[in-house]
Design a protein around this motif. Structure first.
Motif, PDB file in Angstrom:
ATOM      1  N   ALA A 126       0.823  -1.224   0.000  1.00 22.51           N
ATOM      2  CA  ALA A 126       0.000   0.000   0.000  1.00 22.51           C
ATOM      3  C   ALA A 126       0.850   1.265   0.000  1.00 22.51           C
ATOM      4  CB  ALA A 126      -0.946  -0.007   1.192  1.00 22.51           C
ATOM      5  N   LYS A 127       1.964   1.260   0.722  1.00 23.63           N
ATOM      6  CA  LYS A 127       2.799   2.468   0.791  1.00 23.63           C
ATOM      7  C   LYS A 127       3.555   2.733  -0.516  1.00 23.63           C
ATOM      8  CE  LYS A 127       6.726   0.135   2.830  1.00 23.63           C
ATOM      9  NZ  LYS A 127       7.300  -0.358   4.032  1.00 23.63           N
ATOM     10  N   ASN A 128       3.587   1.745  -1.414  1.00 19.21           N
ATOM     11  CA  ASN A 128       4.313   1.900  -2.679  1.00 19.21           C
ATOM     12  C   ASN A 128       3.412   1.990  -3.899  1.00 19.21           C
ATOM     13  OD1 ASN A 128       6.871   1.693  -1.414  1.00 19.21           O
ATOM     14  ND2 ASN A 128       6.661  -0.521  -1.359  1.00 19.21           N
ATOM     15  N   GLN A 129       2.100   1.944  -3.712  1.00 16.75           N
ATOM     16  CA  GLN A 129       1.199   1.873  -4.860  1.00 16.75           C
ATOM     17  C   GLN A 129       1.269   3.080  -5.778  1.00 16.75           C
ATOM     18  OE1 GLN A 129      -2.670   0.799  -3.395  1.00 16.75           O
ATOM     19  NE2 GLN A 129      -2.122  -1.345  -3.237  1.00 16.75           N
ATOM     20  N   ALA A 130       1.576   4.231  -5.255  1.00 15.89           N
ATOM     21  CA  ALA A 130       1.605   5.432  -6.095  1.00 15.89           C
ATOM     22  C   ALA A 130       2.957   5.667  -6.756  1.00 15.89           C
ATOM     23  CB  ALA A 130       1.228   6.659  -5.253  1.00 15.89           C
ATOM     24  N   ILE A 131       3.965   4.895  -6.363  1.00 14.35           N
ATOM     25  CA  ILE A 131       5.313   5.147  -6.874  1.00 14.35           C
ATOM     26  C   ILE A 131       5.450   4.634  -8.298  1.00 14.35           C
ATOM     27  CG2 ILE A 131       7.774   4.745  -6.550  1.00 14.35           C
ATOM     28  CD1 ILE A 131       7.234   4.312  -3.587  1.00 14.35           C
ATOM     29  N   ALA A 132       5.839   5.524  -9.183  1.00 15.08           N
ATOM     30  CA  ALA A 132       6.160   5.178 -10.567  1.00 15.08           C
ATOM     31  C   ALA A 132       7.425   5.932 -10.934  1.00 15.08           C
ATOM     32  CB  ALA A 132       5.017   5.563 -11.500  1.00 15.08           C
ATOM     33  N   SER A 133       8.346   5.264 -11.599  1.00 14.07           N
ATOM     34  CA  SER A 133       9.617   5.896 -11.959  1.00 14.07           C
ATOM     35  C   SER A 133       9.398   7.202 -12.719  1.00 14.07           C
ATOM     36  CB  SER A 133      10.468   4.938 -12.794  1.00 14.07           C
ATOM     37  OG  SER A 133      10.850   3.828 -12.028  1.00 14.07           O
ATOM     38  N   LYS A 134       8.431   7.202 -13.621  1.00 14.19           N
ATOM     39  CA  LYS A 134       8.142   8.401 -14.414  1.00 14.19           C
ATOM     40  C   LYS A 134       7.766   9.577 -13.508  1.00 14.19           C
ATOM     41  CE  LYS A 134       5.040  10.024 -18.044  1.00 14.19           C
ATOM     42  NZ  LYS A 134       3.960   9.658 -18.959  1.00 14.19           N
ATOM     43  N   LEU A 135       6.926   9.316 -12.513  1.00 12.27           N
ATOM     44  CA  LEU A 135       6.505  10.384 -11.593  1.00 12.27           C
ATOM     45  C   LEU A 135       7.649  10.822 -10.690  1.00 12.27           C
ATOM     46  CD1 LEU A 135       2.969   9.069 -10.617  1.00 12.27           C
ATOM     47  CD2 LEU A 135       3.556  10.833 -12.294  1.00 12.27           C
ATOM     48  N   VAL A 136       8.471   9.883 -10.262  1.00 10.67           N
ATOM     49  CA  VAL A 136       9.625  10.220  -9.430  1.00 10.67           C
ATOM     50  C   VAL A 136      10.545  11.181 -10.183  1.00 10.67           C
ATOM     51  CG1 VAL A 136      11.735   9.290  -8.376  1.00 10.67           C
ATOM     52  CG2 VAL A 136       9.538   8.125  -8.025  1.00 10.67           C
ATOM     53  N   LYS A 137      10.792  10.888 -11.452  1.00 10.06           N
ATOM     54  CA  LYS A 137      11.655  11.771 -12.250  1.00 10.06           C
ATOM     55  C   LYS A 137      11.044  13.158 -12.389  1.00 10.06           C
ATOM     56  CE  LYS A 137      11.988   8.606 -15.481  1.00 10.06           C
ATOM     57  NZ  LYS A 137      12.329   7.821 -16.677  1.00 10.06           N
ATOM     58  N   GLU A 138       9.746  13.215 -12.598  1.00  9.62           N
ATOM     59  CA  GLU A 138       9.085  14.516 -12.750  1.00  9.62           C
ATOM     60  C   GLU A 138       9.123  15.311 -11.445  1.00  9.62           C
ATOM     61  OE1 GLU A 138       4.902  16.464 -14.233  1.00  9.62           O
ATOM     62  OE2 GLU A 138       5.499  14.492 -14.952  1.00  9.62           O
ATOM     63  N   ILE A 139       8.862  14.663 -10.332  1.00 13.06           N
ATOM     64  CA  ILE A 139       8.917  15.348  -9.039  1.00 13.06           C
ATOM     65  C   ILE A 139      10.309  15.916  -8.808  1.00 13.06           C
ATOM     66  CG2 ILE A 139       8.859  14.975  -6.526  1.00 13.06           C
ATOM     67  CD1 ILE A 139       6.597  12.880  -7.115  1.00 13.06           C
ATOM     68  N   CYS A 140      11.327  15.114  -9.072  1.00 18.00           N
ATOM     69  CA  CYS A 140      12.706  15.572  -8.872  1.00 18.00           C
ATOM     70  C   CYS A 140      13.038  16.721  -9.827  1.00 18.00           C
ATOM     71  CB  CYS A 140      13.677  14.409  -9.063  1.00 18.00           C
ATOM     72  SG  CYS A 140      15.369  14.839  -8.627  1.00 18.00           S
ATOM     73  N   ARG A 141      12.639  16.585 -11.078  1.00 11.63           N
ATOM     74  CA  ARG A 141      12.912  17.617 -12.089  1.00 11.63           C
ATOM     75  C   ARG A 141      12.310  18.965 -11.677  1.00 11.63           C
ATOM     76  NH1 ARG A 141      10.798  15.186 -16.281  1.00 11.63           N
ATOM     77  NH2 ARG A 141      12.727  14.207 -16.910  1.00 11.63           N
ATOM     78  N   LEU A 142      11.162  18.910 -11.002  1.00  9.81           N
ATOM     79  CA  LEU A 142      10.479  20.139 -10.604  1.00  9.81           C
ATOM     80  C   LEU A 142      10.851  20.593  -9.186  1.00  9.81           C
ATOM     81  CD1 LEU A 142       6.995  19.345 -12.158  1.00  9.81           C
ATOM     82  CD2 LEU A 142       8.754  20.909 -13.035  1.00  9.81           C
ATOM     83  N   GLY A 143      11.899  19.971  -8.624  1.00 15.63           N
ATOM     84  CA  GLY A 143      12.422  20.432  -7.347  1.00 15.63           C
ATOM     85  C   GLY A 143      11.825  19.779  -6.118  1.00 15.63           C
ATOM     86  N   GLY A 144      10.994  18.763  -6.295  1.00 19.24           N
ATOM     87  CA  GLY A 144      10.383  18.091  -5.153  1.00 19.24           C
ATOM     88  C   GLY A 144      11.325  17.089  -4.509  1.00 19.24           C
TER      89      GLY A 144
END
Length: 163
Positions: A126-144
């Motif tokens: 459950a704690k990992n269900q939202a994790i997707a590599s694509k989203l991780v890259k976007e969050i990092c790219r935008l400073g998150g």
């Protein structure tokens, strides 16, 4: 010996991937992490970088589980990769219904190509269900902050590439 293949692009490897690896080790004697060379996806990290990041995370997992873990890059059909490494099981992680629809098609095609190789699905924790590599890259790219989603080494590599 029961051999499983867990394929993916792992661009980058996330806590969700690591969770599936840890759990898959309880099902097989040897787990092959198949790192796909998928030029169509245009990965952020090179193949060597992705392999290195995975290898740094799997050493303690394999030792703790008593499972041999091998990283194996591949560019051919998944079913051919499974044959190449003598896998009898393909391990796939599922996060949501959308994953299931895609995976359902893949299982049908893979079974048509070689019915001797089974596919096993592990539901994302459950704690990992939202994790997707694509989203991780976007969050990092935008400073998150991606600390919750990836291991420290991977976070550092993302910061180097995207900031």
């Amino acid at each position: 010996m029961r051999i499983g293949l867990y394929p993916g692009t792992f661009d980058p490897v996330t806590h969700g991937h690591i969770d599936i690896i840890r759990r898959a080790c309880r099902l097989v004697d040897r787990l092959v992490i198949g790192v796909a060379i998928n030029r169509d996806k245009g990965p952020l990290f090179s193949l060597d970088e992705r392999v290195e990041m995975i290898q740094s995370e799997i050493l303690p997992i394999g030792a703790a589980a008593g499972c041999e873990i091998i990283v194996h890059p591949f560019e051919n059909l998944l079913i051919d990769c499974a044959r190449d490494v003598n896998a009898t099981v393909i391990v796939r992680g599922l996060r949501a219904v959308a994953d299931f629809e895609y995976e359902f098609q893949m299982v049908g095609m893979n079974r048509a190509l070689d019915a001797r190789i089974e596919t096993v699905f592990l539901m994302a924790d459950a704690k990992n269900q939202a994790i997707a590599s694509k989203l991780v890259k976007e969050i990092c790219r935008l400073g998150g902050d991606v600390t919750k989603f990836v291991p420290p080494l991977v976070k550092d590599r993302l910061d180097e590439k995207l900031r």
